[in-house]
Design an enzyme around this catalytic site. Structure first.
Site, PDB file in Angstrom:
ATOM      1  NE  ARG A  51     -18.995 -20.547  11.116  1.00  0.00           N
ATOM      2  CZ  ARG A  51     -18.414 -19.372  11.645  1.00  0.00           C
ATOM      3  NH1 ARG A  51     -18.962 -18.907  12.790  1.00  0.00           N
ATOM      4  NH2 ARG A  51     -17.649 -18.348  11.132  1.00  0.00           N
ATOM      5  CE  LYS A 149       1.284 -16.798  14.011  1.00  0.00           C
ATOM      6  NZ  LYS A 149       2.237 -15.918  13.816  1.00  0.00           N
ATOM      7  CG  HIS A 179       4.834 -21.567   9.326  1.00  0.00           C
ATOM      8  ND1 HIS A 179       4.048 -20.526   9.965  1.00  0.00           N
ATOM      9  CD2 HIS A 179       5.494 -20.450   8.448  1.00  0.00           C
ATOM     10  CE1 HIS A 179       4.109 -19.502   9.634  1.00  0.00           C
ATOM     11  NE2 HIS A 179       4.953 -19.481   8.636  1.00  0.00           N
ATOM     12  CE  LYS A 183       9.697 -19.944   7.169  1.00  0.00           C
ATOM     13  NZ  LYS A 183       8.993 -19.649   5.938  1.00  0.00           N
ATOM     14  CD  GLU A 217       5.257  -9.965   8.350  1.00  0.00           C
ATOM     15  OE1 GLU A 217       4.685 -10.896   7.950  1.00  0.00           O
ATOM     16  OE2 GLU A 217       5.092  -9.636   9.456  1.00  0.00           O
ATOM     17  CG  ASP A 236       1.316 -12.031  14.683  1.00  0.00           C
ATOM     18  OD1 ASP A 236       0.488 -13.005  14.877  1.00  0.00           O
ATOM     19  OD2 ASP A 236       1.694 -11.603  13.546  1.00  0.00           O
ATOM     20  CG  HIS A 241       7.072 -17.398  13.912  1.00  0.00           C
ATOM     21  ND1 HIS A 241       6.604 -18.638  13.746  1.00  0.00           N
ATOM     22  CD2 HIS A 241       6.045 -16.600  13.489  1.00  0.00           C
ATOM     23  CE1 HIS A 241       5.237 -18.761  13.567  1.00  0.00           C
ATOM     24  NE2 HIS A 241       4.991 -17.361  13.163  1.00  0.00           N
ATOM     25  CE  LYS A 336       1.765  -7.740  10.536  1.00  0.00           C
ATOM     26  NZ  LYS A 336       2.188  -8.817   9.808  1.00  0.00           N
TER      27      LYS A 336
HETATM   28  P1  NAD Z   1     -10.317 -18.362   8.709  1.00  0.00           P
HETATM   29  O1  NAD Z   1     -11.122 -17.256   9.458  1.00  0.00           O
HETATM   30  O2  NAD Z   1     -10.122 -18.041   7.249  1.00  0.00           O
HETATM   31  O3  NAD Z   1     -11.256 -19.747   8.740  1.00  0.00           O
HETATM   32  C1  NAD Z   1     -11.631 -20.314   9.593  1.00  0.00           C
HETATM   33  C2  NAD Z   1     -12.273 -21.393   9.475  1.00  0.00           C
HETATM   34  O4  NAD Z   1     -12.727 -21.962  10.772  1.00  0.00           O
HETATM   35  C3  NAD Z   1     -13.365 -21.618   8.433  1.00  0.00           C
HETATM   36  O5  NAD Z   1     -13.303 -22.778   7.770  1.00  0.00           O
HETATM   37  C4  NAD Z   1     -14.651 -21.647   9.165  1.00  0.00           C
HETATM   38  O6  NAD Z   1     -15.811 -22.296   8.661  1.00  0.00           O
HETATM   39  C5  NAD Z   1     -14.206 -22.433  10.433  1.00  0.00           C
HETATM   40  N1  NAD Z   1     -15.243 -22.137  11.604  1.00  0.00           N
HETATM   41  C6  NAD Z   1     -15.180 -20.848  12.407  1.00  0.00           C
HETATM   42  N2  NAD Z   1     -16.110 -21.068  13.447  1.00  0.00           N
HETATM   43  C7  NAD Z   1     -16.527 -22.515  13.128  1.00  0.00           C
HETATM   44  C8  NAD Z   1     -17.437 -23.357  14.069  1.00  0.00           C
HETATM   45  N3  NAD Z   1     -18.162 -22.352  14.929  1.00  0.00           N
HETATM   46  N4  NAD Z   1     -17.609 -24.429  13.745  1.00  0.00           N
HETATM   47  C9  NAD Z   1     -16.915 -24.955  12.929  1.00  0.00           C
HETATM   48  N5  NAD Z   1     -15.965 -24.355  11.923  1.00  0.00           N
HETATM   49  C10 NAD Z   1     -15.843 -22.913  12.100  1.00  0.00           C
HETATM   50  O7  NAD Z   1      -9.165 -18.616   9.506  1.00  0.00           O
HETATM   51  P2  NAD Z   1      -7.657 -18.742   9.163  1.00  0.00           P
HETATM   52  O8  NAD Z   1      -6.817 -17.801   8.605  1.00  0.00           O
HETATM   53  O9  NAD Z   1      -7.766 -20.243   8.088  1.00  0.00           O
HETATM   54  O10 NAD Z   1      -7.044 -19.226  10.265  1.00  0.00           O
HETATM   55  C11 NAD Z   1      -7.013 -20.496  11.064  1.00  0.00           C
HETATM   56  C12 NAD Z   1      -6.196 -20.741  12.140  1.00  0.00           C
HETATM   57  O11 NAD Z   1      -4.926 -20.908  11.735  1.00  0.00           O
HETATM   58  C13 NAD Z   1      -6.251 -19.563  13.444  1.00  0.00           C
HETATM   59  O12 NAD Z   1      -6.004 -20.248  14.407  1.00  0.00           O
HETATM   60  C14 NAD Z   1      -5.170 -18.828  12.731  1.00  0.00           C
HETATM   61  O13 NAD Z   1      -4.526 -18.029  13.918  1.00  0.00           O
HETATM   62  C15 NAD Z   1      -4.148 -19.727  12.394  1.00  0.00           C
HETATM   63  N6  NAD Z   1      -3.246 -19.229  11.372  1.00  0.00           N
HETATM   64  C16 NAD Z   1      -3.607 -18.719  10.141  1.00  0.00           C
HETATM   65  C17 NAD Z   1      -2.719 -18.264   9.214  1.00  0.00           C
HETATM   66  C18 NAD Z   1      -2.919 -18.011   8.043  1.00  0.00           C
HETATM   67  O14 NAD Z   1      -1.950 -17.372   7.052  1.00  0.00           O
HETATM   68  N7  NAD Z   1      -4.090 -17.843   7.497  1.00  0.00           N
HETATM   69  C19 NAD Z   1      -1.196 -18.379   9.489  1.00  0.00           C
HETATM   70  C20 NAD Z   1      -0.723 -19.029  10.900  1.00  0.00           C
HETATM   71  C21 NAD Z   1      -1.981 -19.375  11.679  1.00  0.00           C
END
Ligand code: NAD
Length: 489
Positions: A51, A149, A179, A183, A217, A236, A241, A336
């Site tokens: 975004r 996820k 993920h 591993k 954790e 979660d 997992h 946690k």
């Molecule tokens: P985040 O909130 O940090 O990032 C979200 C991203 O989506 C940003 O780049 C944002 O610009 C983009 N975005 C949001 N709305 C948008 C829109 N309308 N149009 C275009 N882009 C848009 O989220 P995150 O932590 O990076 O997580 C992303 C996904 O991965 C989620 O489904 C989360 O559940 C999953 N996930 C994250 C982690 C982690 O460690 N962060 C681990 C496992 C799974």
């Protein structure tokens, strides 16, 4: 380092959510490591799409910082960084609107390389992205999508999500990431089980007393409180997992190490799981750290809801009802703010049928311990005679099957789960990804457990900060004459 890395074919990888936490912490540092290892061809392109209003140069700066922060020692002053960053592009995109889509379509037009689209955004956007990929001509048969996820929050939503994705993509184009499956030790577990004659004959209820899977954790919910409180440890961690780990431990040998052969066997395990009665579930919520309540508040304070009933800890006793496992319980627990960060699978074998050494020698059990983090590795506890004089006393010693012991450390290439899985996407190998029916079957088992505690208005039991969870969790095993392994870092 001796690299055995085989470069993958040329590809374009679009990362929706390319500015997000996951992309900056895991996906891009991982891709950089693959680049350094010579696995990414020089003409591969990585296109961040999110975004934020950025141009490609701005995106490269963002990723330069992300790699410096999260890329580890290898990332610092690395001459490969500039050529890697040159392979990055950026498109500002609106997943729910029209902005940026034509530009992206133009970038992807007219190439015959592998095309992968990583949905690293919240699940509410998955359908919008799939629909627009098709609308703008990018959802052809070459396209692969990678889905993060959580995949649904119950059976109904997972089914709906599967149905939405199936409108635009075939199952063999969809890569649902867990993920944990990427591993090293998880794959090593399959090598140990199916590459040796030694274990498989003993791998059943006749010889295995019980199995424990712990994912502990030390962190709390942190800034994710609002999201986490709607989810809880069951959704979660367990539904995905821990279930995946259980499947790999319990499954029958597949005929080949091939995607559907492996996933068919995992599915059979999930379908053989019995419903879990209430007295085989313990839920908990962590308390504040005494004297440090500000920094490490209680779960309820962290999520800002004094009446929250969401669990930050769960322990349960699962039973796989099939010929192999009838009578062998699988104890799962995750939480946690526990005493240590540790993910471990433990296979506890039965006592020998008769001790020839008498009572003083003690009774000992073989324990196979598979550690996922930290200190990945596999050890087998074997019983030997305590050296020296003084009669026949028995002690347990670990037989270490960790690769570090047996192999030259310089020959081992350490690959993080995410980078391994992304390379599998590019290679078109779905073995370590969840199939749609697997995810649905996992929810079909999970839903009644959650509905059960909701209908009983069950309140999670408090547990101390830095503990092994509520005492009721230890009690559940003690009732059956067993105990949890210590959670050690
Ligand atoms: P985040 O909130 O940090 O990032 C979200 C991203 O989506 C940003 O780049 C944002 O610009 C983009 N975005 C949001 N709305 C948008 C829109 N309308 N149009 C275009 N882009 C848009 O989220 P995150 O932590 O990076 O997580 C992303 C996904 O991965 C989620 O489904 C989360 O559940 C999953 N996930 C994250 C982690 C982690 O460690 N962060 C681990 C496992 C799974």
């Amino acid at each position: 380092m001796v690299s055995r890395t085989i470069p993958v074919d040329p590809f374009d990888l679009v990362i929706f959510g390319g500015t997000g936490d996951l992309a900056r912490r895991k996906i891009l540092p991982g891709l950089f490591r693959r680049f350094c290892a010579g696995q990414m061809p020089a003409n591969a392109r990585i296109i961040g799409a999110a975004r934020s209003e950025l141009d490609s140069d701005g995106y490269r700066e963002m990723i330069r910082e992300a790699i410096a922060e999260f890329g580890g020692a290898q990332a610092q002053d690395n001459p490969d960084l500039e050529p890697f960053l040159e392979q990055l592009e950026y498109v500002a995109i609106d997943a729910k609107g029209t902005g940026g889509w034509e530009e992206l379509a133009k970038i992807m037009e007219g190439t015959d390389r592998i095309e992968a689209y990583y949905f690293s955004v919240g699940p509410s956007l998955f359908g919008d992205l799939a629909e627009r990929l098709q609308k703008y001509g990018m959802a052809d048969k070459r396209a692969r999508i990678v889905v993060e996820k959580p995949f649904g929050r119950d059976l109904e939503t997972a089914r709906a999500l599967n149905a939405t994705l199936a409108e635009y993509f075939n199952e063999d184009q969809i890569y649902r990431i867990d993920h944990y499956l990427g591993k090293e030790t998880v794959q090593n577990l399959m090598a140990v089980r199916f590459g040796n004659m030694l274990f498989e004959p003993l791998w059943n209820s006749q010889y295995v007393d019980h199995i424990q899977i712990t994912v502990a954790e030390t962190v709390g919910v942190g800034g994710r409180g609002e999201y986490y409180d709607k989810s809880g440890a069951m959704r979660d961690m367990v539904q995905n997992h821990l279930m995946q780990l259980l499947c790999l431990i319990a499954m029958e040998p597949p005929a080949q190490f091939a995607p559907d052969a492996v996933r068919d066997e995992k599915l059979k395990v999930i379908r053989a799981l019995d419903p879990v009665p209430p007295h085989h579930v313990v839920r908990g919520q962590y308390e504040a750290e005494p004297g440090n309540e500000e920094e490490n508040p209680s779960y309820r304070d962290a999520v800002n809801d004094p009446r929250s009933r969401t669990e930050s800890f769960i322990a349960l006793r699962a039973q796989v009802s099939n010929w192999r496992w009838a009578g062998t319980p699988f104890y799962l627990r995750t939480g946690k703010r526990m005493v240590a960060r540790s993910s471990e699978i433990t296979v506890v074998f039965k006592d020998t049928p008769h001790s020839i050494f008498g009572d003083e020698a003690g009774r000992h059990r073989n324990v196979l311990s598979i550690r996922l983090q930290p200190n990945e590795g596999i050890t087998l506890g074997v019983t030997i005679k305590e050296p020296g004089p003084g009669g026949m006393r028995l002690i347990d010693v670990p037989l270490d099957m960790s690769f570090a012991e047996a192999l030259n450390p310089d020959d081992i290439e350490h690959v993080d789960a995410y980078e391994r899985l992304i390379m599998d996407v590019i290679r078109g190998n779905q073995t370590l990804f969840m199939r749609g029916d697997e995810v649905e079957a996992a929810w079909a088992w999970t839903d009644p457990i959650i509905e059960g505690w909701q209908s009983r208005n069950d309140v999670p039991k408090p547990y101390d900060h830095g503990s092994a969870g509520p005492t009721a969790s230890a009690e559940m095993l003690r009732r059956e004459g067993r105990e949890w392994r210590h959670v050690t870092p």
